[in-house]
Write a protein that holds these residues in place. Structure first.
Motif, short mmCIF file in Angstrom:
data_model
loop_
_atom_site.label_atom_id
_atom_site.label_comp_id
_atom_site.label_asym_id
_atom_site.label_seq_id
_atom_site.Cartn_x
_atom_site.Cartn_y
_atom_site.Cartn_z
N LEU A 1 8.11 -7.02 -6.23
CA LEU A 1 7.62 -8.23 -6.90
C LEU A 1 8.39 -9.46 -6.43
CD1 LEU A 1 5.83 -9.51 -9.10
CD2 LEU A 1 7.70 -9.09 -10.72
N ALA A 2 9.70 -9.35 -6.34
CA ALA A 2 10.51 -10.49 -5.89
C ALA A 2 10.15 -10.87 -4.47
CB ALA A 2 12.00 -10.15 -6.00
N ASP A 3 9.91 -9.88 -3.62
CA ASP A 3 9.49 -10.17 -2.25
C ASP A 3 8.13 -10.85 -2.23
OD1 ASP A 3 11.67 -9.35 -0.83
OD2 ASP A 3 10.96 -7.31 -0.50
N LEU A 4 7.19 -10.34 -3.04
CA LEU A 4 5.84 -10.88 -3.04
C LEU A 4 5.79 -12.33 -3.50
CD1 LEU A 4 3.52 -8.00 -4.34
CD2 LEU A 4 3.66 -8.96 -2.04
N VAL A 5 6.45 -12.63 -4.62
CA VAL A 5 6.32 -13.98 -5.17
C VAL A 5 7.00 -15.02 -4.29
CG1 VAL A 5 6.12 -13.14 -7.54
CG2 VAL A 5 8.38 -13.72 -6.65
N ARG A 6 7.83 -14.58 -3.34
CA ARG A 6 8.44 -15.51 -2.40
C ARG A 6 7.72 -15.51 -1.05
NH1 ARG A 6 14.79 -14.16 -3.07
NH2 ARG A 6 13.98 -12.08 -2.65
N ASP A 7 6.73 -14.63 -0.91
CA ASP A 7 5.99 -14.53 0.34
C ASP A 7 4.90 -15.59 0.39
OD1 ASP A 7 3.40 -13.17 1.77
OD2 ASP A 7 5.26 -12.62 2.77
N GLU A 8 4.88 -16.39 1.45
CA GLU A 8 3.93 -17.49 1.56
C GLU A 8 2.49 -17.00 1.59
OE1 GLU A 8 4.51 -20.65 1.26
OE2 GLU A 8 6.66 -20.29 1.02
N ASP A 9 2.24 -15.88 2.30
CA ASP A 9 0.87 -15.36 2.36
C ASP A 9 0.40 -14.89 0.99
OD1 ASP A 9 0.75 -15.86 5.06
OD2 ASP A 9 1.33 -13.83 5.65
N PHE A 10 1.30 -14.25 0.26
CA PHE A 10 0.92 -13.78 -1.08
C PHE A 10 0.65 -14.95 -2.00
CE2 PHE A 10 2.11 -12.43 -5.43
CZ PHE A 10 1.20 -11.40 -5.58
N ARG A 11 1.49 -15.99 -1.93
CA ARG A 11 1.27 -17.16 -2.77
C ARG A 11 -0.08 -17.81 -2.43
NH1 ARG A 11 6.70 -20.49 -4.30
NH2 ARG A 11 8.01 -18.73 -4.86
N ALA A 12 -0.38 -17.88 -1.15
CA ALA A 12 -1.66 -18.46 -0.75
C ALA A 12 -2.82 -17.61 -1.25
CB ALA A 12 -1.71 -18.59 0.78
N PRO B 1 -2.84 0.88 -2.09
CA PRO B 1 -2.30 0.20 -3.28
C PRO B 1 -1.68 -1.15 -2.99
CG PRO B 1 -0.75 1.87 -2.53
CD PRO B 1 -1.98 2.00 -1.66
N HIS B 2 -1.58 -1.55 -1.72
CA HIS B 2 -0.94 -2.84 -1.43
C HIS B 2 -1.80 -3.99 -1.92
CE1 HIS B 2 0.99 -6.01 1.09
NE2 HIS B 2 2.05 -5.33 0.73
N TRP B 3 -1.19 -5.16 -2.05
CA TRP B 3 -1.88 -6.28 -2.68
C TRP B 3 -3.12 -6.74 -1.95
CZ3 TRP B 3 -2.46 -10.83 0.00
CH2 TRP B 3 -1.57 -11.08 1.04
N ASP B 4 -3.20 -6.48 -0.61
CA ASP B 4 -4.37 -6.96 0.12
C ASP B 4 -5.45 -5.89 0.22
OD1 ASP B 4 -3.13 -5.24 1.81
OD2 ASP B 4 -2.98 -6.62 3.51
N SER B 5 -5.35 -4.83 -0.58
CA SER B 5 -6.38 -3.80 -0.59
C SER B 5 -7.71 -4.37 -1.05
CB SER B 5 -5.95 -2.67 -1.55
OG SER B 5 -7.05 -1.83 -1.83
N PRO B 6 -8.84 -3.90 -0.46
CA PRO B 6 -10.12 -4.43 -0.88
C PRO B 6 -10.48 -4.08 -2.31
CG PRO B 6 -10.39 -2.55 0.60
CD PRO B 6 -8.94 -2.93 0.63
N SER B 7 -9.79 -3.08 -2.89
CA SER B 7 -10.13 -2.66 -4.25
C SER B 7 -9.35 -3.41 -5.31
CB SER B 7 -9.89 -1.16 -4.40
OG SER B 7 -8.50 -0.88 -4.31
N THR B 8 -8.40 -4.23 -4.90
CA THR B 8 -7.59 -4.94 -5.89
C THR B 8 -7.19 -6.29 -5.34
OG1 THR B 8 -5.60 -4.81 -7.26
CG2 THR B 8 -5.46 -3.86 -5.06
N GLY B 9 -7.14 -7.29 -6.19
CA GLY B 9 -6.76 -8.62 -5.78
C GLY B 9 -5.26 -8.81 -5.86
N PRO B 10 -4.76 -9.93 -5.31
CA PRO B 10 -3.32 -10.18 -5.31
C PRO B 10 -2.75 -10.28 -6.72
CG PRO B 10 -4.54 -12.13 -4.64
CD PRO B 10 -5.51 -11.00 -4.65
N HIS B 11 -3.52 -10.88 -7.65
CA HIS B 11 -3.00 -11.01 -9.01
C HIS B 11 -2.95 -9.65 -9.68
CE1 HIS B 11 -3.29 -12.19 -13.39
NE2 HIS B 11 -2.17 -12.73 -12.98
N ASP B 12 -3.89 -8.73 -9.31
CA ASP B 12 -3.86 -7.38 -9.87
C ASP B 12 -2.58 -6.66 -9.46
OD1 ASP B 12 -6.38 -7.55 -11.13
OD2 ASP B 12 -7.35 -7.23 -9.20
N ARG B 13 -2.17 -6.85 -8.20
CA ARG B 13 -0.94 -6.21 -7.74
C ARG B 13 0.26 -6.77 -8.49
NH1 ARG B 13 1.04 -1.64 -6.82
NH2 ARG B 13 2.87 -1.62 -5.46
#
Length: 347
Positions: free
Chosen positions: A178-189, A288-300
């Protein structure tokens, strides 16, 4: 012990569990002086002095310094204040040890690269305030300038991760991700794009409006009552089920802006069954990663927060849906109420 009797330093050492040199040290430091000292230099202590030495030993075992002990014995500070100050230190030390233990458990759990260990320890050692600040900055950036109701952003951002004092390896790994994701520019975008697509459209603005959010809150107790009725085995054609169906349909018709009638109830029952079927046929093998087609970034984001907080993730909630969510029961109750008589009248 006799209150009037005096005891030699050897007796005092045996009674207090201190060494003779420690008793002599506290005497020389002016912490607990002998009750009397003979011309030959022998130190004798009475019962009160022995009690004070036992107290000093206890405080020393709690890591109190000599100056602190001296102030307590002299009445310059209270034992309560001293204990409060030292408790704060002990709790901070405990938090650090628990963080170290969590890191070591995670290292033993898997082959962790050296760089990941450094990151892991740094993230786990963050204070609660640092974690809150990290998430505040994340939500501030992803929502800045969006045409989205601030109340909706507030609601989404209130779902926060609270790492427990003694996290499991799974919770620790979830927090690191989670800490890595919320600081990741691609995830924020990606989250920003998700918010824009979900809530900046005309339909999204309606669904995220303050009145709609209030309406959703009003429907929550009805769903909770339906769940209780289902667990209690209440028949779907009973008077209690009819009452729940009436209130649910009246609430839903208000949300949708449609009249409450038998057709509306049949339609609503069908939507509930469809939702249950869709969840039941989901792709459980999805990435299960955040960019999976079955789940959105906010779901992750939500899944990671749920893991850290010790709550079921979205997929786990879906797996429990047949037992935990009253969709099928409520759909049957709506169907029964639509078939028995006009809505709002007794069967």
């Amino acid at each position: 012990m006799n209150e009037n009797e005096l005891y030699s330093i050897g007796d005092v050492a045996r009674r207090t569990g201190l060494s003779v040199s420690a008793v002599r040290y506290y005497s020389d430091a002016g912490i607990v002086t002998p009750t009397e000292q003979t011309p030959a230099g022998y130190r004798h202590y009475d019962v009160q002095a022995i009690a004070r030495l036992e107290f000093v030993r206890t405080l020393r075992e709690l890591d109190a310094g000599l100056d602190d002990i001296r102030r307590v014995l002299a009445g310059e500070t209270t034992l309560h204040d001293l204990a409060a100050a030292h408790l704060a230190v002990v709790e901070e030390q405990t938090r650090r040890f628990q963080a170290r233990r969590a890191v070591l458990r995670s290292i033993l759990r898997q082959d962790t690269p050296d760089g990941q260990v450094v990151l892991m320890h740094r993230l786990v050692s963050m204070s609660d305030e640092d974690r809150e600040r990290l998430l505040d900055e994340f939500w501030a950036e992803v929502s800045e300038g969006l045409d989205v109701n601030p109340a909706m952003i507030d609601r989404l951002s209130q779902t926060r991760a609270v790492l427990p004092d003694d996290p499991t390896p799974e919770q620790l790994e979830a927090w690191i991700e989670l800490a890595d994701l919320v600081r990741d520019e691609d995830f924020r975008a990606a989250v920003r794009s998700h918010l824009r697509e979900e809530y900046s459209t005309e339909a999204g603005r309606i669904m995220s409006s303050s009145s709609m959010l209030d309406s959703i809150d009003e429907g929550t107790p009805i769903m909770a009552e339906a769940m209780e009725a289902r667990r209690a085995g209440i028949p779907v054609d009973s008077s209690r089920a009819r009452d729940i169906a009436d209130r649910y349909s009246a609430w839903l018709s208000g949300v949708c802006g449609k009249p409450d009638c038998p057709e509306f109830r049949q339609e609503s029952a069908g939507q509930l069954r469809t939702a249950l079927e869709l969840h039941g046929t989901r792709n459980t093998e999805a990435d299960p990663h955040w960019d999976s087609p079955s789940t959105g970034p906010h779901d992750r984001y939500l899944d990671l927060v749920a893991t850290i907080n010790g709550h079921p993730t979205n997929d786990e909630l879906v797996d429990m849906m047949a037992d935990q969510v009253p969709y099928a029961w409520l759909a049957d109750a709506l169907t029964a109420s639509a078939s028995s008589s006009e809505p709002g009248t007794a069967a």
